[in-house]
Design a protein around this motif. Sequence first.
Motif, PDB file in Angstrom:
ATOM      1  N   HIS A  34       0.821  -1.210   0.000  1.00 26.10           N
ATOM      2  CA  HIS A  34       0.000   0.000   0.000  1.00 26.10           C
ATOM      3  C   HIS A  34       0.855   1.260   0.000  1.00 26.10           C
ATOM      4  O   HIS A  34       0.600   2.197  -0.755  1.00 26.10           O
ATOM      5  CB  HIS A  34      -0.914  -0.011   1.230  1.00 26.10           C
ATOM      6  N   ARG A  35       1.876   1.273   0.831  1.00 23.17           N
ATOM      7  CA  ARG A  35       2.696   2.474   0.992  1.00 23.17           C
ATOM      8  C   ARG A  35       3.851   2.549  -0.003  1.00 23.17           C
ATOM      9  O   ARG A  35       4.283   3.635  -0.372  1.00 23.17           O
ATOM     10  CB  ARG A  35       3.258   2.537   2.422  1.00 23.17           C
ATOM     11  N   TYR A  36       4.362   1.403  -0.382  1.00 25.31           N
ATOM     12  CA  TYR A  36       5.533   1.361  -1.267  1.00 25.31           C
ATOM     13  C   TYR A  36       5.275   0.406  -2.427  1.00 25.31           C
ATOM     14  O   TYR A  36       5.991  -0.591  -2.596  1.00 25.31           O
ATOM     15  CB  TYR A  36       6.771   0.914  -0.483  1.00 25.31           C
ATOM     16  N   PRO A  37       4.252   0.662  -3.242  1.00 24.48           N
ATOM     17  CA  PRO A  37       3.871  -0.299  -4.288  1.00 24.48           C
ATOM     18  C   PRO A  37       4.979  -0.574  -5.296  1.00 24.48           C
ATOM     19  O   PRO A  37       5.037  -1.672  -5.869  1.00 24.48           O
ATOM     20  CB  PRO A  37       2.666   0.372  -4.962  1.00 24.48           C
ATOM     21  N   GLU A  38       5.859   0.386  -5.491  1.00 29.16           N
ATOM     22  CA  GLU A  38       6.935   0.192  -6.467  1.00 29.16           C
ATOM     23  C   GLU A  38       7.995  -0.788  -5.988  1.00 29.16           C
ATOM     24  O   GLU A  38       8.827  -1.241  -6.783  1.00 29.16           O
ATOM     25  CB  GLU A  38       7.594   1.546  -6.786  1.00 29.16           C
TER      26      GLU A  38
END
Length: 300
Positions: free
Chosen positions: A133-137
């Motif tokens: 959610h916070r760091y999808p990459e």
Amino acid sequence: MVKNAEKESYRHRARMTPRRPASGLAERWTTVDGVDVFYRESTNPPDSRVMTHLHGFGLSGRYLLPTAELLADEFHTFVPDLPGFGRSGKQGAALDIPDLAHAAVRFLDDRGVKTTSLVGNSMGCPVILEVAHRYPERVERAVLVSPAGGIHNQPLRRAVGQLAKDGGREPRKMVTVATPDYLRFGVPSTFKMFRALTQYPSLERLLQLKIPTLVVLGTRDPLLPGPDRIKEVASQDENHVLLVVLDGAAHAINFSHPRELAHLIRLFMDDKPITSLPGTSTARVFEIFRGAYHPVASED
């Protein structure tokens, strides 16, 4: 000054005390944001796909090793003890799910990992959902094994009963692995972590996922609702979830059924049809839901 000296003494003892290696993976230490973090790592070539395994509630990464080791020949594998768990040090305040997700990403930063597939068990699954959610990459694919922490585990007395029931369904050796971790984690941390786990919006995060996701459930897991309810949840949106049931497994599938789970993960990572592990008859696999994203490779 005395507290700092005691902390340094603890770090020295933790790092230098000889232990018999619990894994074929290399056992290593690093320091992330001032906290000593213990982890295990495979020695694959640098260009191998990266896979990071995240442990459950109150435990270290040790019980994940049976599955992680089977996958380490193909994937550059990391199995950390998150801060506050296992042999890793603790931060000042108790960590919640977003904190643990941030700590996991900071560990990856420290190891120079830009993207990874994440494999979690129990509490490790909400941590993965928060990372995605916070760091999808940073996340290529997610494997959620026996995800825990929803309404089905509330209140605490119900969860305790579920854990006790599950203990009788796991291999006896799991007790010898888990007990030292639980004792080290402590009762106060248990209550705080349980509250954080049950308050986390796991369902909302699951339905927001935009990456290929494998969910593996055991038919004998008392911590989870029935497959029909989970299938209903997964089908609420046209997401990317592949839902598989492992017949005869309880909660700690990474420990109790490593060959079957590693087989499933390999198939999922290569977009191949889900099948039972050849030569096994006691742990059949049932695919009960497949989102629109996953292609099915044709068999030669």
